[in-house]
Design a protein around this motif. Structure first.
Motif, PDB file in Angstrom:
ATOM      1  N   ARG A   1       0.850  -1.179   0.000  1.00 22.10           N
ATOM      2  CA  ARG A   1       0.000   0.000   0.000  1.00 22.10           C
ATOM      3  C   ARG A   1       0.889   1.233   0.000  1.00 22.10           C
ATOM      4  NH1 ARG A   1      -2.568  -0.625   6.057  1.00 22.10           N
ATOM      5  NH2 ARG A   1      -0.626  -0.612   7.248  1.00 22.10           N
TER       6      ARG A   1
ATOM      7  N   ASP B   1      -3.828  -0.378  -2.994  1.00 24.80           N
ATOM      8  CA  ASP B   1      -4.333   0.108  -1.701  1.00 24.80           C
ATOM      9  C   ASP B   1      -3.636   1.416  -1.363  1.00 24.80           C
ATOM     10  OD1 ASP B   1      -5.360   0.451   0.808  1.00 24.80           O
ATOM     11  OD2 ASP B   1      -4.567  -1.394   1.648  1.00 24.80           O
TER      12      ASP B   1
ATOM     13  N   ARG C   1     -19.175  -4.508  -0.869  1.00 29.84           N
ATOM     14  CA  ARG C   1     -17.740  -4.634  -1.090  1.00 29.84           C
ATOM     15  C   ARG C   1     -17.520  -5.539  -2.296  1.00 29.84           C
ATOM     16  NH1 ARG C   1     -17.486  -0.671   1.805  1.00 29.84           N
ATOM     17  NH2 ARG C   1     -17.165  -0.747   4.049  1.00 29.84           N
TER      18      ARG C   1
ATOM     19  N   LEU D   1     -12.685   3.656   5.058  1.00 30.43           N
ATOM     20  CA  LEU D   1     -12.759   3.410   3.617  1.00 30.43           C
ATOM     21  C   LEU D   1     -13.515   4.533   2.922  1.00 30.43           C
ATOM     22  CD1 LEU D   1     -13.413  -0.429   3.480  1.00 30.43           C
ATOM     23  CD2 LEU D   1     -11.251   0.803   3.212  1.00 30.43           C
ATOM     24  N   LEU D   2     -13.187   4.724   1.648  1.00 33.51           N
ATOM     25  CA  LEU D   2     -13.688   5.881   0.905  1.00 33.51           C
ATOM     26  C   LEU D   2     -15.201   5.999   0.940  1.00 33.51           C
ATOM     27  CD1 LEU D   2     -12.493   7.359  -2.404  1.00 33.51           C
ATOM     28  CD2 LEU D   2     -14.870   6.663  -2.243  1.00 33.51           C
TER      29      LEU D   2
ATOM     30  N   GLN E   1      -8.485   0.209  -3.706  1.00 37.49           N
ATOM     31  CA  GLN E   1      -9.100   0.594  -2.442  1.00 37.49           C
ATOM     32  C   GLN E   1      -8.451   1.862  -1.915  1.00 37.49           C
ATOM     33  OE1 GLN E   1     -10.331  -2.327   0.690  1.00 37.49           O
ATOM     34  NE2 GLN E   1      -8.673  -1.409   1.865  1.00 37.49           N
ATOM     35  N   ILE E   2      -9.273   2.770  -1.386  1.00 34.73           N
ATOM     36  CA  ILE E   2      -8.790   4.028  -0.821  1.00 34.73           C
ATOM     37  C   ILE E   2      -9.313   4.160   0.600  1.00 34.73           C
ATOM     38  CG2 ILE E   2      -9.004   6.552  -0.945  1.00 34.73           C
ATOM     39  CD1 ILE E   2      -8.985   6.286  -3.970  1.00 34.73           C
ATOM     40  N   GLY E   3      -8.425   4.577   1.504  1.00 32.47           N
ATOM     41  CA  GLY E   3      -8.814   4.832   2.879  1.00 32.47           C
ATOM     42  C   GLY E   3      -8.360   6.210   3.325  1.00 32.47           C
TER      43      GLY E   3
ATOM     44  N   VAL F   1      -3.818   4.939   1.173  1.00 33.22           N
ATOM     45  CA  VAL F   1      -4.387   5.591   2.352  1.00 33.22           C
ATOM     46  C   VAL F   1      -3.928   7.044   2.364  1.00 33.22           C
ATOM     47  CG1 VAL F   1      -4.517   5.661   4.862  1.00 33.22           C
ATOM     48  CG2 VAL F   1      -4.420   3.456   3.676  1.00 33.22           C
TER      49      VAL F   1
ATOM     50  N   ASP G   1      -4.336   0.485   9.642  1.00 33.72           N
ATOM     51  CA  ASP G   1      -5.267  -0.629   9.434  1.00 33.72           C
ATOM     52  C   ASP G   1      -6.709  -0.209   9.722  1.00 33.72           C
ATOM     53  OD1 ASP G   1      -3.148  -2.250   8.763  1.00 33.72           O
ATOM     54  OD2 ASP G   1      -2.902  -3.067  10.785  1.00 33.72           O
TER      55      ASP G   1
ATOM     56  N   ASP H   1     -17.379   4.673   3.013  1.00 30.96           N
ATOM     57  CA  ASP H   1     -17.859   4.963   4.368  1.00 30.96           C
ATOM     58  C   ASP H   1     -17.741   6.458   4.647  1.00 30.96           C
ATOM     59  OD1 ASP H   1     -18.469   2.285   5.074  1.00 30.96           O
ATOM     60  OD2 ASP H   1     -16.356   1.896   5.387  1.00 30.96           O
ATOM     61  N   TYR H   2     -16.593   7.024   4.272  1.00 39.17           N
ATOM     62  CA  TYR H   2     -16.376   8.453   4.499  1.00 39.17           C
ATOM     63  C   TYR H   2     -17.324   9.291   3.648  1.00 39.17           C
ATOM     64  CZ  TYR H   2     -14.014  12.976   4.718  1.00 39.17           C
ATOM     65  OH  TYR H   2     -13.728  14.308   4.887  1.00 39.17           O
TER      66      TYR H   2
END
Length: 585
Positions: A258, A301, A429, A365-366, A332-334, A303, A361, A368-369
């Protein structure tokens, strides 16, 4: 050297290198029938699903879907650019990369600027070791907890307080003042004189993906302003494209699980010193779509790390808006928001790398935000509130690229207004990659490709290019008319017939980056489910089927030519067929 790499050289290169040797030098292969197999280097698995075809000179993973030729493999595995991958393969093959001439000499001038920027880099590092006032910079770096090994790895230097120390040094080496201004090293004053852009600062070199220094960031020593000063936009350096620390991350890690995007140079440096080698920083600008695409070329991944205050959350929102169009199914983006008053530098020094990793960790997640932000002032217990949230969310979801993720999220938004209570308990997901391979997996993979007669013919041809000479007659092709995809089929047959030295890998390379190329790449992964000796008769049969199919576009054009009126439905069909004719397959 500048200029475009000729197509003929790419054909020659891909015919000279052996993909099996290229891959086996990096990933241990084992013989599996006519092909070679290994555990995929692009995703974690215990049972091999990664196959290399010596005949096609093409690789494909039945687990994660990775596929391509030797150029594509080096781009993905070594994290190289296209030109770098070609140069590496040329080195392996003992060839020199030729370039087609380009007018204007622009790249030559850019090369000159690069010479002086790299000379400045050496000078800044020398000043940190030997200048009479270097102790101010050394004390600052030691006070931040930096050790010499880390400073050396990131090439940190020192710009002394003299107005023209760098200017005089580079002028003595033959640099022109105009070149130094164009490189962002020197500033022209109102009175016509010149002075160094960076003075009394700790210097952080900004390197491109090849490791060449192209710009600088400088942190002031003392209370001067601005606190951080970056190089201006130059022919070498574009803030919206480059990321500080990306080259160092690539050099430190063979595979990058990531990438962590932070805001400051010292954040990247101190995280690396504590063993977190995958941090990068934007350069005084918001995250751009080009940044996102560059990040996702190295990992799936990402972040983003921001302060937890209002400014940090606004920066996170801008990043979210800019990266949505790059969020494909396997990405995936966090978002990680830090406690007030903390930054990654201070936090990793206080908590240590393990505790900081736990924070990563737990990144939000994008989606959710996104939904938490959009529903902040909405009553989710009311039908009207849920409908308002769906209306707000749809424009963002529609910015996703076509794919499974976009389809899932659109269905989710459509159902949002119909749900009771909070609709955010179970965001969809995307399913993970397949692990392992069996005959049933091959059949299942083939079934995912939308099979039309034209695509079937192209897939057979890509599996066995000799069919272009053995089973395709020019008169038969002429009878196929202008059906969608037929011109592409004819183009491939002509290529394989007249240039038998061009293999599948070289043929696909001609369409790299286009929609046609993406379709052909997928068709090249198709695996025949019939014996080798039946491929020719199968190909002939598909061509015969195509020849018997009426060409709807030709029929409508003939009707117009005879003076007959078309219905509204026929007009719409003609427009659609006209738009999709040509290379569409």
């Amino acid at each position: 050297m500048s200029g475009r790499i000729p197509q003929a050289f790419l054909d020659q290169l891909l015919s000279r290198v052996d993909l099996v040797e290229v891959v086996d030098a990096r990933v241990q292969l084992r013989k599996a029938g006519r092909e070679y197999a290994a555990c995929c280097p692009f995703h974690n698995e215990k049972t091999p699903s990664f196959y290399v075809s010596p005949g096609k000179q093409f690789y494909h993973c039945f687990g994660c879907g990775a596929h391509g030729n030797a150029i594509g493999f080096l781009i993905e595995y070594e994290h190289l650019g296209f030109v770098e991958a070609v140069e590496e393969l040329a080195r392996i093959a003992g060839l020199e990369v030729p370039r087609e001439a380009r007018g204007g000499g622009e790249h030559g001038r850019h090369d000159d600027l690069l010479v002086w920027v790299e000379a400045a880099d050496r000078w800044f590092r020398q000043q940190l070791r030997s200048h009479a006032e270097r102790s101010r910079a050394v004390d600052y770096l030691r006070g931040r907890g930096l050790v010499g090994e880390t400073a050396l790895a990131f090439g940190i230097g020192y710009a002394p307080p003299e107005r023209d120390g760098l200017l005089k040094t580079l002028r003595a080496q033959g640099a022109g003042v105009k070149a130094l201004v164009a490189a962002g090293l020197v500033v022209e004053r109102d009175d016509g004189g010149h002075h160094d852009r960076f003075r009394e600062r700790v210097m952080f070199p900004i390197r491109d993906r090849r490791g060449r220094t192209i710009a600088f960031g400088g942190r002031v020593l003392g209370d001067g302003q601005p606190k951080y000063l970056n190089s201006p936009e130059t022919p070498l350096f574009h803030k919206g494209r480059e990321l500080y620390g990306l080259h160092e991350a690539r050099m430190a890690l063979r595979q990058i699980p990531r990438l962590l995007v932070v805001e400051g140079y010292m954040d990247v440096v101190m995280l690396a010193q504590h063993g977190i080698r995958y941090a990068v920083a934007t350069l005084g600008t918001a995250t751009t779509a080009e940044h996102a695409e560059r990040l996702f070329r190295l990992t799936r991944d990402v972040v983003f790390c921001f302060d937890g205050d209002r400014a940090g959350r606004e920066a996170a929102w801008r990043a979210l808006e800019n990266v949505l169009p790059q969020l494909k199914d396997d990405r995936q983006i966090g978002f990680l928001f830090l406690p007030e008053g903390e930054d990654p530098d201070s936090l990793v020094r206080r908590e240590g790398a393990e505790a900081f990793g736990h924070r990563l960790d737990g990144a939000v997640l994008l989606f959710d935000y996104l939904f938490e932000r959009l529903k902040a002032d909405i009553n989710m217990n009311s039908l009207d509130g849920r409908s308002r949230l769906a209306g707000r969310a749809r424009p963002y979801v529609e910015r996703l690229p076509p794919g499974q993720l976009r389809d899932m999220m659109l269905r989710y938004v459509d159902k949002l207004a119909e749900q009771r209570g909070s609709a955010l308990q179970a965001l969809p997901r995307v399913a993970g990659a397949i692990e392992g391979i069996a005959p049933s997996v091959v059949a299942r993979h083939n079934s995912r490709l939308v099979r039309t007669p034209v695509r079937h013919a192209i897939a057979l041809l890509l599996n066995r290019p000799q069919l272009a000479r053995e089973a395709a007659e020019p008169a038969q092709l002429a009878a196929l008319g202008t059906q969608s995809g037929v011109p592409l089929l004819a183009e491939l047959i002509e290529l394989f017939r007249t240039q038998p030295h061009v293999g599948v890998a070289a043929a696909l390379e001609r369409y790299r980056g286009s929609e046609t190329g993406r379709v052909l790449d997928r068709l090249a992964t198709w695996q025949p489910e019939l014996p080798e000796d039946l491929l020719e008769s199968e190909f002939r049969g598909v061509l015969a089927t195509l020849a018997q199919r009426p060409d709807p576009r030709k029929a409508l054009m003939d009707k117009l030519a005879q003076g007959e009126a078309l219905s509204a439905e026929e007009h719409e069909m003609l427009l659609r067929l006209t738009r999709t004719r040509g290379h569409s397959a």
